[in-house]
Write a protein that holds these residues in place. Structure first.
Motif, PDB file in Angstrom:
ATOM      1  N   THR A   7     -12.325 -25.100  22.077  1.00  0.00           N
ATOM      2  CA  THR A   7     -10.875 -25.284  20.951  1.00  0.00           C
ATOM      3  C   THR A   7      -9.813 -24.419  22.929  1.00  0.00           C
ATOM      4  O   THR A   7      -9.011 -25.643  22.961  1.00  0.00           O
ATOM      5  N   GLY A   8     -10.789 -23.592  22.931  1.00  0.00           N
ATOM      6  CA  GLY A   8      -9.868 -22.825  23.977  1.00  0.00           C
ATOM      7  C   GLY A   8      -9.654 -23.734  25.587  1.00  0.00           C
ATOM      8  O   GLY A   8      -7.717 -24.007  25.551  1.00  0.00           O
ATOM      9  N   ILE A   9     -10.211 -24.649  26.023  1.00  0.00           N
ATOM     10  CA  ILE A   9      -9.976 -25.270  27.417  1.00  0.00           C
ATOM     11  C   ILE A   9      -9.393 -26.319  26.842  1.00  0.00           C
ATOM     12  O   ILE A   9      -8.491 -26.156  27.475  1.00  0.00           O
ATOM     13  N   VAL A  10      -9.658 -27.198  25.905  1.00  0.00           N
ATOM     14  CA  VAL A  10      -9.103 -28.455  25.252  1.00  0.00           C
ATOM     15  C   VAL A  10      -6.950 -27.324  25.634  1.00  0.00           C
ATOM     16  O   VAL A  10      -5.852 -28.110  25.980  1.00  0.00           O
ATOM     17  N   ILE A  11      -6.886 -25.887  24.972  1.00  0.00           N
ATOM     18  CA  ILE A  11      -5.477 -26.035  25.055  1.00  0.00           C
ATOM     19  C   ILE A  11      -5.467 -25.691  26.299  1.00  0.00           C
ATOM     20  O   ILE A  11      -3.218 -25.876  26.403  1.00  0.00           O
ATOM     21  N   ALA A  12      -5.701 -25.006  26.767  1.00  0.00           N
ATOM     22  CA  ALA A  12      -5.544 -24.774  27.948  1.00  0.00           C
ATOM     23  C   ALA A  12      -4.956 -25.907  29.125  1.00  0.00           C
ATOM     24  O   ALA A  12      -3.785 -25.756  29.460  1.00  0.00           O
ATOM     25  N   PHE A  13      -5.636 -26.752  28.819  1.00  0.00           N
ATOM     26  CA  PHE A  13      -5.630 -28.162  29.806  1.00  0.00           C
ATOM     27  C   PHE A  13      -4.204 -29.077  29.306  1.00  0.00           C
ATOM     28  O   PHE A  13      -3.588 -29.534  30.230  1.00  0.00           O
ATOM     29  N   VAL A  14      -4.095 -28.971  27.759  1.00  0.00           N
ATOM     30  CA  VAL A  14      -2.970 -29.571  27.682  1.00  0.00           C
ATOM     31  C   VAL A  14      -1.862 -28.914  27.581  1.00  0.00           C
ATOM     32  O   VAL A  14      -0.662 -29.218  28.257  1.00  0.00           O
ATOM     33  N   GLY A  15      -1.963 -27.467  27.585  1.00  0.00           N
ATOM     34  CA  GLY A  15      -1.032 -26.701  28.435  1.00  0.00           C
ATOM     35  C   GLY A  15       0.032 -26.667  29.388  1.00  0.00           C
ATOM     36  O   GLY A  15       0.552 -26.361  30.337  1.00  0.00           O
ATOM     37  N   PHE A  16      -1.584 -26.675  30.539  1.00  0.00           N
ATOM     38  CA  PHE A  16      -0.794 -26.714  31.923  1.00  0.00           C
ATOM     39  C   PHE A  16      -0.285 -28.459  32.127  1.00  0.00           C
ATOM     40  O   PHE A  16       0.537 -28.389  32.686  1.00  0.00           O
ATOM     41  N   ILE A  17      -0.775 -29.780  31.364  1.00  0.00           N
ATOM     42  CA  ILE A  17      -0.443 -30.474  31.179  1.00  0.00           C
ATOM     43  C   ILE A  17       1.449 -30.686  31.162  1.00  0.00           C
ATOM     44  O   ILE A  17       1.814 -32.098  31.850  1.00  0.00           O
ATOM     45  N   SER A  18       1.511 -30.031  30.146  1.00  0.00           N
ATOM     46  CA  SER A  18       2.140 -30.154  29.077  1.00  0.00           C
ATOM     47  C   SER A  18       3.657 -29.703  30.143  1.00  0.00           C
ATOM     48  O   SER A  18       4.342 -29.921  30.769  1.00  0.00           O
ATOM     49  N   PHE A  19       3.076 -28.125  31.254  1.00  0.00           N
ATOM     50  CA  PHE A  19       3.297 -27.324  31.830  1.00  0.00           C
ATOM     51  C   PHE A  19       4.311 -28.046  33.242  1.00  0.00           C
ATOM     52  O   PHE A  19       5.821 -28.239  33.790  1.00  0.00           O
ATOM     53  N   ILE A  20       3.500 -29.443  33.958  1.00  0.00           N
ATOM     54  CA  ILE A  20       3.323 -29.662  35.294  1.00  0.00           C
ATOM     55  C   ILE A  20       4.063 -31.002  34.292  1.00  0.00           C
ATOM     56  O   ILE A  20       5.401 -31.925  35.031  1.00  0.00           O
ATOM     57  N   MET A  21       3.992 -31.543  32.998  1.00  0.00           N
ATOM     58  CA  MET A  21       5.196 -33.101  32.720  1.00  0.00           C
ATOM     59  C   MET A  21       6.607 -32.486  33.338  1.00  0.00           C
ATOM     60  O   MET A  21       6.877 -33.502  33.160  1.00  0.00           O
ATOM     61  N   TYR A  22       6.481 -31.310  32.205  1.00  0.00           N
ATOM     62  CA  TYR A  22       8.342 -30.100  32.430  1.00  0.00           C
ATOM     63  C   TYR A  22       9.024 -30.249  34.154  1.00  0.00           C
ATOM     64  O   TYR A  22       9.566 -31.175  33.754  1.00  0.00           O
ATOM     65  N   PHE A  23       7.975 -29.813  34.573  1.00  0.00           N
ATOM     66  CA  PHE A  23       8.579 -30.293  35.641  1.00  0.00           C
ATOM     67  C   PHE A  23       8.978 -31.423  37.142  1.00  0.00           C
ATOM     68  O   PHE A  23      10.143 -31.173  36.851  1.00  0.00           O
ATOM     69  N   VAL A  24       7.622 -32.957  36.292  1.00  0.00           N
ATOM     70  CA  VAL A  24       7.814 -33.510  37.013  1.00  0.00           C
ATOM     71  C   VAL A  24       9.533 -34.176  36.341  1.00  0.00           C
ATOM     72  O   VAL A  24      10.747 -35.010  36.588  1.00  0.00           O
ATOM     73  N   ILE A  25       9.581 -34.944  34.860  1.00  0.00           N
ATOM     74  CA  ILE A  25      10.104 -35.003  34.717  1.00  0.00           C
ATOM     75  C   ILE A  25      12.116 -34.002  35.219  1.00  0.00           C
ATOM     76  O   ILE A  25      12.302 -34.946  35.186  1.00  0.00           O
ATOM     77  N   ASN A  26      12.124 -33.106  35.001  1.00  0.00           N
ATOM     78  CA  ASN A  26      13.122 -32.492  35.121  1.00  0.00           C
ATOM     79  C   ASN A  26      13.492 -32.533  37.003  1.00  0.00           C
ATOM     80  O   ASN A  26      14.610 -32.823  36.808  1.00  0.00           O
ATOM     81  N   MET A  27      12.995 -32.566  37.382  1.00  0.00           N
ATOM     82  CA  MET A  27      12.432 -32.954  39.142  1.00  0.00           C
ATOM     83  C   MET A  27      13.482 -34.219  38.554  1.00  0.00           C
ATOM     84  O   MET A  27      14.573 -34.608  40.232  1.00  0.00           O
ATOM     85  N   ASN A  28      13.124 -35.483  38.419  1.00  0.00           N
ATOM     86  CA  ASN A  28      13.441 -36.400  38.637  1.00  0.00           C
ATOM     87  C   ASN A  28      15.192 -36.987  37.743  1.00  0.00           C
ATOM     88  O   ASN A  28      15.676 -37.708  38.152  1.00  0.00           O
ATOM     89  N   THR A  29      15.116 -35.830  36.723  1.00  0.00           N
ATOM     90  CA  THR A  29      16.558 -36.498  35.669  1.00  0.00           C
ATOM     91  C   THR A  29      17.469 -35.487  36.192  1.00  0.00           C
ATOM     92  O   THR A  29      18.989 -36.208  36.321  1.00  0.00           O
ATOM     93  N   ASN A  30      17.171 -34.352  37.180  1.00  0.00           N
ATOM     94  CA  ASN A  30      18.202 -33.353  37.653  1.00  0.00           C
ATOM     95  C   ASN A  30      19.168 -33.892  38.255  1.00  0.00           C
ATOM     96  O   ASN A  30      18.228 -34.248  39.825  1.00  0.00           O
ATOM     97  N   LYS A  31      20.456 -34.173  38.228  1.00  0.00           N
ATOM     98  CA  LYS A  31      21.011 -34.943  39.822  1.00  0.00           C
ATOM     99  C   LYS A  31      21.057 -33.052  40.451  1.00  0.00           C
ATOM    100  O   LYS A  31      21.612 -33.769  41.120  1.00  0.00           O
ATOM    101  N   ASP A  32      20.890 -32.086  40.267  1.00  0.00           N
ATOM    102  CA  ASP A  32      21.583 -31.557  41.225  1.00  0.00           C
ATOM    103  C   ASP A  32      20.417 -31.005  42.727  1.00  0.00           C
ATOM    104  O   ASP A  32      20.447 -30.875  43.508  1.00  0.00           O
ATOM    105  N   LEU A  33      18.995 -31.761  41.815  1.00  0.00           N
ATOM    106  CA  LEU A  33      17.970 -31.693  42.858  1.00  0.00           C
ATOM    107  C   LEU A  33      17.248 -33.476  43.721  1.00  0.00           C
ATOM    108  O   LEU A  33      16.793 -33.661  43.915  1.00  0.00           O
TER     109      LEU A  33
END
Length: 148
Positions: A7-33
């Motif tokens: 369960t801990g490994i699954v939660i860690a994977f989901v957390g890591f993937i969510s973290f990466i997806m947040y930055f990917v989406i943020n970099m693609n949509t932020n006009k300052d970048l």
């Protein structure tokens, strides 16, 4: 529910993937970048690269090449004194690496050996200047990175 290693490994994977997806989406949509490409027709310019090399070689073979100087009114591009002003034609392209909205191109029309680029069109910072000009059927190219 029992919490174990699986369960801990699954939660860690989901957390890591969510973290990466947040930055990917943020970099693609932020006009300052947002960073623009140098040119939209990159491959076309790549094919013309040898012509640019030949033009630069012609410019270096001149006894006196183009110079520029910064004044209160803007940038003055100084053409060689030995050339007749009426025979000089071409274009001046100023490229702003940080924002393509400020890029502009102007035709060369001279009454003296100086071409003024007005201060109102130039922001402080780095500019790439490219002067593609012809004199008596021979093509020349001057490129320079300037800080205004």
């Amino acid at each position: 529910m029992k919490f174990n290693w699986g369960t801990g490994i699954v939660i860690a994977f989901v957390g890591f993937i969510s973290f990466i997806m947040y930055f990917v989406i943020n970099m693609n949509t932020n006009k300052d970048l947002d960073h623009d490409l140098v040119t939209e027709d990159y491959y076309k310019q790549e094919l013309e690269f040898q012509n640019d090399i030949d033009k630069e070689k012609n410019a270096k073979a001149l006894a006196e090449n183009i110079n520029w100087k910064k004044t209160e009114d803007g940038i003055i591009i100084v053409f060689p004194e030995s050339l007749e002003v009426n025979s000089i034609t071409g274009k001046v392209f100023l490229y702003r690496p940080s924002n393509k909205q400020f890029d502009f191109e102007t035709d060369i029309s001279l009454s003296s050996h100086n071409l003024l680029i007005p201060d109102k069109r130039l922001l402080d910072g780095r500019w790439n200047i490219k002067v593609d000009w012809q004199y008596n059927g021979k093509s020349y190219l001057y490129k320079k990175e300037i800080v205004y």
